[in-house]
Design a protein around this motif. Structure first.
Motif, mmCIF file in Angstrom:
data_model
loop_
_atom_site.group_PDB
_atom_site.id
_atom_site.type_symbol
_atom_site.label_atom_id
_atom_site.label_comp_id
_atom_site.label_asym_id
_atom_site.label_seq_id
_atom_site.Cartn_x
_atom_site.Cartn_y
_atom_site.Cartn_z
ATOM 1 N N ASP A 209 7.618 -3.619 5.158
ATOM 2 C CA ASP A 209 8.550 -3.210 4.101
ATOM 3 C C ASP A 209 8.072 -3.698 2.742
ATOM 4 O O ASP A 209 8.106 -2.960 1.756
ATOM 5 C CB ASP A 209 9.951 -3.771 4.383
ATOM 6 C CG ASP A 209 10.660 -3.060 5.526
ATOM 7 O OD1 ASP A 209 10.157 -2.005 5.968
ATOM 8 O OD2 ASP A 209 11.698 -3.569 5.975
ATOM 9 N N TRP A 210 7.603 -4.951 2.689
ATOM 10 C CA TRP A 210 7.127 -5.473 1.397
ATOM 11 C C TRP A 210 5.890 -4.715 0.939
ATOM 12 O O TRP A 210 5.787 -4.324 -0.233
ATOM 13 C CB TRP A 210 6.797 -6.964 1.488
ATOM 14 C CG TRP A 210 6.384 -7.485 0.147
ATOM 15 C CD1 TRP A 210 7.182 -7.997 -0.823
ATOM 16 C CD2 TRP A 210 5.044 -7.476 -0.395
ATOM 17 N NE1 TRP A 210 6.441 -8.309 -1.943
ATOM 18 C CE2 TRP A 210 5.138 -7.998 -1.712
ATOM 19 C CE3 TRP A 210 3.807 -7.088 0.096
ATOM 20 C CZ2 TRP A 210 4.014 -8.136 -2.531
ATOM 21 C CZ3 TRP A 210 2.684 -7.212 -0.732
ATOM 22 C CH2 TRP A 210 2.789 -7.736 -2.022
ATOM 23 N N VAL A 211 4.957 -4.501 1.846
ATOM 24 C CA VAL A 211 3.724 -3.795 1.503
ATOM 25 C C VAL A 211 4.046 -2.383 1.004
ATOM 26 O O VAL A 211 3.478 -1.906 0.015
ATOM 27 C CB VAL A 211 2.789 -3.749 2.726
ATOM 28 C CG1 VAL A 211 1.705 -2.699 2.539
ATOM 29 C CG2 VAL A 211 2.159 -5.112 2.974
ATOM 30 N N ASP A 212 4.964 -1.709 1.677
ATOM 31 C CA ASP A 212 5.317 -0.348 1.299
ATOM 32 C C ASP A 212 5.919 -0.309 -0.108
ATOM 33 O O ASP A 212 5.572 0.553 -0.920
ATOM 34 C CB ASP A 212 6.308 0.221 2.316
ATOM 35 C CG ASP A 212 6.553 1.705 2.112
ATOM 36 O OD1 ASP A 212 5.615 2.494 2.344
ATOM 37 O OD2 ASP A 212 7.677 2.083 1.717
ATOM 38 N N GLU A 213 6.803 -1.251 -0.396
ATOM 39 C CA GLU A 213 7.422 -1.313 -1.722
ATOM 40 C C GLU A 213 6.383 -1.652 -2.798
ATOM 41 O O GLU A 213 6.397 -1.087 -3.886
ATOM 42 C CB GLU A 213 8.549 -2.346 -1.722
ATOM 43 C CG GLU A 213 9.746 -1.944 -0.873
ATOM 44 C CD GLU A 213 10.782 -3.041 -0.778
ATOM 45 O OE1 GLU A 213 10.649 -4.057 -1.506
ATOM 46 O OE2 GLU A 213 11.731 -2.893 0.018
ATOM 47 N N TRP A 214 5.486 -2.572 -2.490
ATOM 48 C CA TRP A 214 4.468 -2.978 -3.466
ATOM 49 C C TRP A 214 3.530 -1.821 -3.759
ATOM 50 O O TRP A 214 3.170 -1.575 -4.916
ATOM 51 C CB TRP A 214 3.701 -4.182 -2.934
ATOM 52 C CG TRP A 214 2.907 -4.909 -3.973
ATOM 53 C CD1 TRP A 214 3.335 -5.915 -4.798
ATOM 54 C CD2 TRP A 214 1.524 -4.680 -4.321
ATOM 55 N NE1 TRP A 214 2.315 -6.329 -5.625
ATOM 56 C CE2 TRP A 214 1.198 -5.594 -5.358
ATOM 57 C CE3 TRP A 214 0.558 -3.804 -3.851
ATOM 58 C CZ2 TRP A 214 -0.068 -5.648 -5.929
ATOM 59 C CZ3 TRP A 214 -0.712 -3.849 -4.423
ATOM 60 C CH2 TRP A 214 -1.017 -4.762 -5.451
ATOM 61 N N ALA A 215 3.137 -1.102 -2.717
ATOM 62 C CA ALA A 215 2.192 0.004 -2.892
ATOM 63 C C ALA A 215 2.790 1.126 -3.739
ATOM 64 O O ALA A 215 2.054 1.852 -4.416
ATOM 65 C CB ALA A 215 1.759 0.543 -1.534
ATOM 66 N N ALA A 216 4.108 1.255 -3.718
ATOM 67 C CA ALA A 216 4.751 2.305 -4.500
ATOM 68 C C ALA A 216 4.629 2.055 -5.995
ATOM 69 O O ALA A 216 4.736 2.995 -6.802
ATOM 70 C CB ALA A 216 6.225 2.404 -4.110
ATOM 71 N N GLU A 217 4.369 0.800 -6.379
ATOM 72 C CA GLU A 217 4.320 0.449 -7.795
ATOM 73 C C GLU A 217 2.934 0.003 -8.254
ATOM 74 O O GLU A 217 2.735 -0.251 -9.449
ATOM 75 C CB GLU A 217 5.328 -0.667 -8.083
ATOM 76 C CG GLU A 217 6.772 -0.261 -7.809
ATOM 77 C CD GLU A 217 7.753 -1.369 -8.117
ATOM 78 O OE1 GLU A 217 7.301 -2.451 -8.568
ATOM 79 O OE2 GLU A 217 8.958 -1.176 -7.904
ATOM 80 N N HIS A 218 1.989 -0.105 -7.319
ATOM 81 C CA HIS A 218 0.654 -0.590 -7.658
ATOM 82 C C HIS A 218 -0.378 0.286 -6.959
ATOM 83 O O HIS A 218 -0.183 0.711 -5.815
ATOM 84 C CB HIS A 218 0.477 -2.042 -7.225
ATOM 85 C CG HIS A 218 1.503 -2.976 -7.783
ATOM 86 N ND1 HIS A 218 2.762 -3.108 -7.235
ATOM 87 C CD2 HIS A 218 1.473 -3.813 -8.847
ATOM 88 C CE1 HIS A 218 3.457 -3.997 -7.930
ATOM 89 N NE2 HIS A 218 2.697 -4.435 -8.909
ATOM 90 N N SER A 219 -1.495 0.520 -7.625
ATOM 91 C CA SER A 219 -2.476 1.471 -7.104
ATOM 92 C C SER A 219 -3.540 0.841 -6.227
ATOM 93 O O SER A 219 -4.331 1.560 -5.607
ATOM 94 C CB SER A 219 -3.159 2.188 -8.278
ATOM 95 O OG SER A 219 -3.858 1.255 -9.098
ATOM 96 N N VAL A 220 -3.580 -0.486 -6.149
ATOM 97 C CA VAL A 220 -4.661 -1.147 -5.416
ATOM 98 C C VAL A 220 -4.612 -0.853 -3.922
ATOM 99 O O VAL A 220 -5.640 -0.601 -3.283
ATOM 100 C CB VAL A 220 -4.627 -2.672 -5.675
ATOM 101 C CG1 VAL A 220 -5.563 -3.406 -4.717
ATOM 102 C CG2 VAL A 220 -5.003 -2.972 -7.119
#
Length: 309
Positions: A209-220
């Protein structure tokens, strides 16, 4: 072409174990640095291993830097400058293997990913399989920064944040990558205690869940997955992960061989129990980045490649 580009069009094949293959070339790996010491004393063997995986069909070669860190090399008697140079060499040796093959080979374009093992791998006490260590965000970043910088200096823009037993370390490393190279791409691969729990006890669902949320806002971040686990762990773990993210899934399990601690010997898995027997099942679960980890070999890479045809 970047990894993100490739993942939009096809399943991407990773390579497999490096240290096991180095041993076949006569390289001693029973030391605190494992196969990373070969960056100093067995460069030709490292090149040969990378080349074998590329010839077998790997589209991503990971550098021999999982265990290569500045503190680790310094503990083995190298200077900090020499340590950074050896880490950069890890990138160039993999790049050499790519350049050694003619353009238009049957494997097509090949990427090189900088392997970033966890802090627990540096401890060389099995901590990457337990997550039994605790650092602050700043301490994690101070540890990983020199290796990331050395790999960037060698021209890499793709990273494997792999065998990670702790979510807080992943969070620190991703933030570091974005700070140092916002144009970079990376995948994250967790180490598991069981089918639903990271090695340190964090619920896998919370980590995804954290990874999914982070990826939605960051392109790395371009993919998330699991590596260095027994093949039987993967199907339920990947099912859980796929239910919580639309990111491409990655998996590169261990071979399926059984280790006997008392005799320090291995029993090879039968063909039906070897990880390559489950490739089609994992593809159906959404895996787009697939390879092997401990005790896998170029022959397994070739088998994965054949399964995609």
């Amino acid at each position: 072409m970047t990894l993100r580009d490739l993942l939009q069009h096809q399943v991407v094949v990773l390579d497999g174990a490096i240290s096991t293959e180095l041993e076949k070339h006569g390289v001693e790996t029973s030391n605190q640095l494992w196969g990373a010491l070969a960056l100093d004393c067995a460069q030709d063997a490292v090149r040969a291993v990378h080349r074998a995986y590329r010839q077998a069909g790997a589209q991503v070669l990971t550098t021999n830097t999982y265990q290569a860190t500045v503190p680790g090399f310094m503990a083995a008697g190298f200077s900090a400058d020499d340590a950074r140079a050896l880490i950069s060499r890890g990138a160039t040796l993999a790049q050499d293997a790519v350049l050694a093959e003619p353009n238009g080979s049957e494997t097509g374009s090949t990427l090189v990913a900088g392997s970033l093992g966890p802090y627990g791998a540096y401890l060389a006490d099995g901590s990457e399989y337990t997550g039994a260590y605790q650092l602050s965000t700043e301490e994690f970043q101070e540890f990983h920064r020199p290796r990331v910088q050395a790999l960037l200096a060698a021209g890499l823009t793709l990273f494997a944040v792999e065998t990670q037993p702790r979510l807080d370390e992943v969070q620190a490393v991703l933030a570091l990558l974005e700070e140092l190279a916002p144009q970079a791409q990376a995948w994250v691969s967790f180490q598991l205690r069981d089918t639903s729990t990271l090695a340190d006890g964090t619920p896998l669902a919370d980590a995804v869940d954290w990874v999914d949320e982070w990826a939605a806002e960051h392109s790395v971040l371009v993919a998330v997955g699991v590596n260095c686990v027994a093949p039987e762990v993967l199907t339920p773990a990947l099912t859980l992960m796929g239910s919580r993210t639309n990111l491409p899934l990655a998996c590169y399990p261990n071979s399926g061989d059984t280790y006997h601690a008392q005799t320090k010997t291995w029993t090879a898995a039968s063909s039906s129990a070897r990880f390559t027997a489950f490739v089609e099942d994992w593809l159906e679960l959404g895996v787009r980045l697939m390879g092997g980890c401990c005790r896998t070999a170029p022959a397994d890479t070739a088998q994965i490649r054949r399964s995609l045809m």
